[in-house]
Design a protein around this motif. Structure first.
Motif, PDB file in Angstrom:
ATOM      1  N   TYR A  37       0.916  -1.319  -0.003  1.00  0.00           N
ATOM      2  CA  TYR A  37       0.107  -0.094  -0.028  1.00  0.00           C
ATOM      3  C   TYR A  37       0.926   1.261  -0.267  1.00  0.00           C
ATOM      4  O   TYR A  37       2.056   1.319   0.574  1.00  0.00           O
ATOM      5  CB  TYR A  37      -0.776   0.018   1.179  1.00  0.00           C
ATOM      6  CG  TYR A  37      -1.726  -1.161   1.308  1.00  0.00           C
ATOM      7  CD1 TYR A  37      -1.416  -2.454   1.906  1.00  0.00           C
ATOM      8  CD2 TYR A  37      -3.177  -1.134   1.030  1.00  0.00           C
ATOM      9  CE1 TYR A  37      -2.105  -3.315   1.977  1.00  0.00           C
ATOM     10  CE2 TYR A  37      -3.808  -2.163   0.949  1.00  0.00           C
ATOM     11  CZ  TYR A  37      -3.526  -3.318   1.748  1.00  0.00           C
ATOM     12  OH  TYR A  37      -4.251  -4.479   1.792  1.00  0.00           O
ATOM     13  N   GLN A  39       0.719   5.371   1.120  1.00  0.00           N
ATOM     14  CA  GLN A  39      -0.066   6.219   1.958  1.00  0.00           C
ATOM     15  C   GLN A  39       0.486   7.719   1.806  1.00  0.00           C
ATOM     16  O   GLN A  39       1.757   7.804   2.110  1.00  0.00           O
ATOM     17  CB  GLN A  39      -0.359   5.975   3.449  1.00  0.00           C
ATOM     18  CG  GLN A  39      -1.140   6.872   4.125  1.00  0.00           C
ATOM     19  CD  GLN A  39      -1.356   6.594   5.371  1.00  0.00           C
ATOM     20  OE1 GLN A  39      -0.433   6.032   6.171  1.00  0.00           O
ATOM     21  NE2 GLN A  39      -2.733   6.870   6.142  1.00  0.00           N
ATOM     22  N   PRO A  45      -4.654   4.760   2.944  1.00  0.00           N
ATOM     23  CA  PRO A  45      -3.682   3.959   2.236  1.00  0.00           C
ATOM     24  C   PRO A  45      -4.422   3.753   0.852  1.00  0.00           C
ATOM     25  O   PRO A  45      -5.673   3.612   0.892  1.00  0.00           O
ATOM     26  CB  PRO A  45      -3.592   2.791   3.006  1.00  0.00           C
ATOM     27  CG  PRO A  45      -3.682   3.273   4.502  1.00  0.00           C
ATOM     28  CD  PRO A  45      -4.840   4.460   4.388  1.00  0.00           C
ATOM     29  N   LEU A  47      -4.024   0.755  -2.193  1.00  0.00           N
ATOM     30  CA  LEU A  47      -3.674  -0.759  -2.557  1.00  0.00           C
ATOM     31  C   LEU A  47      -2.727  -0.478  -3.955  1.00  0.00           C
ATOM     32  O   LEU A  47      -3.403  -0.065  -4.985  1.00  0.00           O
ATOM     33  CB  LEU A  47      -4.804  -1.966  -2.889  1.00  0.00           C
ATOM     34  CG  LEU A  47      -4.281  -3.164  -3.031  1.00  0.00           C
ATOM     35  CD1 LEU A  47      -3.627  -3.721  -2.068  1.00  0.00           C
ATOM     36  CD2 LEU A  47      -5.542  -3.941  -3.673  1.00  0.00           C
ATOM     37  N   TYR A  50      -1.089  -6.831  -5.096  1.00  0.00           N
ATOM     38  CA  TYR A  50      -1.478  -8.030  -4.060  1.00  0.00           C
ATOM     39  C   TYR A  50      -0.922  -9.106  -4.777  1.00  0.00           C
ATOM     40  O   TYR A  50      -0.495  -9.320  -6.085  1.00  0.00           O
ATOM     41  CB  TYR A  50      -3.002  -8.031  -4.285  1.00  0.00           C
ATOM     42  CG  TYR A  50      -3.844  -8.086  -5.379  1.00  0.00           C
ATOM     43  CD1 TYR A  50      -3.994  -6.973  -6.442  1.00  0.00           C
ATOM     44  CD2 TYR A  50      -3.980  -9.483  -5.986  1.00  0.00           C
ATOM     45  CE1 TYR A  50      -4.392  -7.280  -7.712  1.00  0.00           C
ATOM     46  CE2 TYR A  50      -4.537  -9.453  -7.255  1.00  0.00           C
ATOM     47  CZ  TYR A  50      -4.856  -8.433  -8.241  1.00  0.00           C
ATOM     48  OH  TYR A  50      -5.463  -8.582  -9.233  1.00  0.00           O
ATOM     49  N   TYR A  88       3.581   0.527   2.966  1.00  0.00           N
ATOM     50  CA  TYR A  88       3.703  -0.486   3.766  1.00  0.00           C
ATOM     51  C   TYR A  88       3.131  -2.033   3.215  1.00  0.00           C
ATOM     52  O   TYR A  88       2.406  -1.927   2.185  1.00  0.00           O
ATOM     53  CB  TYR A  88       1.955  -0.263   4.863  1.00  0.00           C
ATOM     54  CG  TYR A  88       2.197   0.816   5.493  1.00  0.00           C
ATOM     55  CD1 TYR A  88       1.625   2.102   5.062  1.00  0.00           C
ATOM     56  CD2 TYR A  88       2.825   0.622   6.911  1.00  0.00           C
ATOM     57  CE1 TYR A  88       1.745   3.358   5.925  1.00  0.00           C
ATOM     58  CE2 TYR A  88       2.653   1.850   7.719  1.00  0.00           C
ATOM     59  CZ  TYR A  88       2.239   3.196   7.265  1.00  0.00           C
ATOM     60  OH  TYR A  88       2.163   4.303   8.240  1.00  0.00           O
ATOM     61  N   GLN A  90       1.441  -5.780   3.787  1.00  0.00           N
ATOM     62  CA  GLN A  90       0.446  -6.481   4.589  1.00  0.00           C
ATOM     63  C   GLN A  90       0.407  -7.865   4.179  1.00  0.00           C
ATOM     64  O   GLN A  90       0.420  -8.236   3.089  1.00  0.00           O
ATOM     65  CB  GLN A  90      -0.792  -5.814   4.362  1.00  0.00           C
ATOM     66  CG  GLN A  90      -1.883  -6.490   5.180  1.00  0.00           C
ATOM     67  CD  GLN A  90      -3.179  -6.688   4.321  1.00  0.00           C
ATOM     68  OE1 GLN A  90      -3.297  -6.326   3.206  1.00  0.00           O
ATOM     69  NE2 GLN A  90      -4.108  -7.398   4.827  1.00  0.00           N
ATOM     70  N   TYR A  92      -1.949 -11.190   4.416  1.00  0.00           N
ATOM     71  CA  TYR A  92      -3.288 -11.620   4.577  1.00  0.00           C
ATOM     72  C   TYR A  92      -3.595 -13.172   4.437  1.00  0.00           C
ATOM     73  O   TYR A  92      -4.685 -13.580   4.307  1.00  0.00           O
ATOM     74  CB  TYR A  92      -4.242 -10.811   3.389  1.00  0.00           C
ATOM     75  CG  TYR A  92      -3.748 -11.036   2.134  1.00  0.00           C
ATOM     76  CD1 TYR A  92      -2.929 -10.004   1.519  1.00  0.00           C
ATOM     77  CD2 TYR A  92      -4.519 -11.963   1.281  1.00  0.00           C
ATOM     78  CE1 TYR A  92      -2.521 -10.143   0.212  1.00  0.00           C
ATOM     79  CE2 TYR A  92      -4.144 -11.971  -0.168  1.00  0.00           C
ATOM     80  CZ  TYR A  92      -3.131 -10.931  -0.526  1.00  0.00           C
ATOM     81  OH  TYR A  92      -2.848 -11.273  -2.073  1.00  0.00           O
ATOM     82  N   PRO A  96      -4.042 -12.758  12.893  1.00  0.00           N
ATOM     83  CA  PRO A  96      -4.390 -11.433  12.449  1.00  0.00           C
ATOM     84  C   PRO A  96      -3.663 -10.853  11.143  1.00  0.00           C
ATOM     85  O   PRO A  96      -2.542 -11.272  10.837  1.00  0.00           O
ATOM     86  CB  PRO A  96      -4.077 -10.449  13.520  1.00  0.00           C
ATOM     87  CG  PRO A  96      -2.996 -10.819  14.145  1.00  0.00           C
ATOM     88  CD  PRO A  96      -2.962 -12.408  13.994  1.00  0.00           C
ATOM     89  N   LYS A  97      -4.216 -10.082  10.566  1.00  0.00           N
ATOM     90  CA  LYS A  97      -3.870  -9.565   9.276  1.00  0.00           C
ATOM     91  C   LYS A  97      -2.700  -8.545   9.657  1.00  0.00           C
ATOM     92  O   LYS A  97      -3.341  -7.608  10.055  1.00  0.00           O
ATOM     93  CB  LYS A  97      -4.768  -9.056   8.225  1.00  0.00           C
ATOM     94  CG  LYS A  97      -6.259  -9.731   8.047  1.00  0.00           C
ATOM     95  CD  LYS A  97      -5.813 -11.195   7.736  1.00  0.00           C
ATOM     96  CE  LYS A  97      -7.190 -11.892   7.741  1.00  0.00           C
ATOM     97  NZ  LYS A  97      -6.901 -13.626   7.632  1.00  0.00           N
ATOM     98  N   PHE A  99       0.518  -5.772   9.324  1.00  0.00           N
ATOM     99  CA  PHE A  99       1.461  -4.732   8.473  1.00  0.00           C
ATOM    100  C   PHE A  99       2.613  -4.593   8.982  1.00  0.00           C
ATOM    101  O   PHE A  99       2.929  -4.834  10.203  1.00  0.00           O
ATOM    102  CB  PHE A  99       0.621  -3.411   8.452  1.00  0.00           C
ATOM    103  CG  PHE A  99      -0.637  -3.256   7.784  1.00  0.00           C
ATOM    104  CD1 PHE A  99      -2.044  -3.387   8.704  1.00  0.00           C
ATOM    105  CD2 PHE A  99      -1.216  -2.825   6.711  1.00  0.00           C
ATOM    106  CE1 PHE A  99      -3.136  -3.457   8.193  1.00  0.00           C
ATOM    107  CE2 PHE A  99      -2.117  -2.683   6.023  1.00  0.00           C
ATOM    108  CZ  PHE A  99      -3.232  -3.109   6.895  1.00  0.00           C
ATOM    109  N   GLN A 101       5.740  -2.163   9.460  1.00  0.00           N
ATOM    110  CA  GLN A 101       5.829  -0.650  10.242  1.00  0.00           C
ATOM    111  C   GLN A 101       5.958   0.363   9.101  1.00  0.00           C
ATOM    112  O   GLN A 101       5.827   1.604   9.553  1.00  0.00           O
ATOM    113  CB  GLN A 101       6.941  -0.683  11.237  1.00  0.00           C
ATOM    114  CG  GLN A 101       8.438  -0.251  10.678  1.00  0.00           C
ATOM    115  CD  GLN A 101       9.230  -1.432  10.036  1.00  0.00           C
ATOM    116  OE1 GLN A 101       8.467  -2.396   9.598  1.00  0.00           O
ATOM    117  NE2 GLN A 101      10.514  -1.167   9.878  1.00  0.00           N
TER     118      GLN A 101
END
Lengths: 108, 119
Positions: A37, A39, A45, A47, A50, A88, A90, A92, A96-97, A99, A101
């Motif tokens: 992502y 930002q 953010p 996308l 993927y 960032y 991430q 998936y 938990p999903k 990210f 830092q």
């Protein structure tokens, strides 16, 4: 929980230069369940990538993703002024999903 | 076009409750899982909660489990987050986010709503 570590924390480059951002996972993601992502300041953010390497429709082909297992890379081939932002990664593939830092790409 | 518009952010005291809402439009809401992701001031992104497209399954980050509750109304295309027993470290911008079901990457984000927890 899978921990994602991004490096470097800050990347100082000039427009036109190539940026290489790293994202390392604490365990194998398998099936490349990794996204990137962008930002920009004051914005949500967005996308970019993927599946580790699939570019979102409408995203410039200057952005490319690669990697598998635990090591992933986002490459920006030639930096444009609008590319200076925070990036960032991430994962998936598991909960938990999580990210990374973030890596800030700033103008040198 | 896909739009996600959050509302409900406010300044609240520790221990109080607050409900965030997200109005979705431009897509078939009932076909997508929805999430809340937050960002503390000057910090990175933290996934908070997920609700499946039909509302039957919900997951939470450990940091909010038992205090935050996600829900949705597919007849009104709205997503909600009830936040109880708020703590100072819950201060953040809260983003309403759509996933590209069945995959849990986040393809659309709202602009966010700011929650400040302070005495």
């Amino acid at each position: 929980e899978i921990v994602l570590t991004q490096s470097p924390g800050t990347l100082s480059l000039s427009p036109g230069e190539r940026a290489t951002l790293s994202c390392r996972a604490s365990q194998s993601l398998g099936s490349t369940f990794l996204a990137w992502y962008q930002q920009r300041p004051g914005q949500a953010p967005r996308l970019l990538i993927y599946g580790a390497s699939s570019r979102v429709t409408g995203i410039s082909d200057r952005f490319s993703g690669s990697g598998s297992g635990t090591d992933f890379t986002l490459t920006i081939s030639r930096l444009e002024p609008e590319d200076f932002a925070v990036y960032y990664c991430q994962q998936y593939g598991s909960s938990p999903k999580t990210f990374g830092q973030g890596t800030k790409v700033e103008i040198k | 076009q896909v739009q996600l518009v959050e509302s409900g952010g406010d300044v609240v005291q520790p221990g109080k409750s607050l409900t965030l809402s997200c109005a979705a439009s431009g897509f078939s809401f009932s076909r997508h899982g929805m999430h809340w992701v937050r960002q503390a001031p000057g910090k990175g992104l933290e996934w908070v909660a997920l609700i499946w497209n039909d509302g039957t399954i919900k997951y939470y980050a450990d940091s909010v489990k038992g205090r935050f509750f996600i829900s949705r109304d597919n007849s009104k295309d709205t997503l909600s987050l009830l936040m109880t027993n708020l703590r100072v470290d819950d201060t953040a911008i809260y983003f309403c986010v759509r996933d590209d079901s069945p995959y849990y990457y986040f393809d659309y984000w709202g602009q966010g709503t700011l929650v400040t927890v302070s005495s």
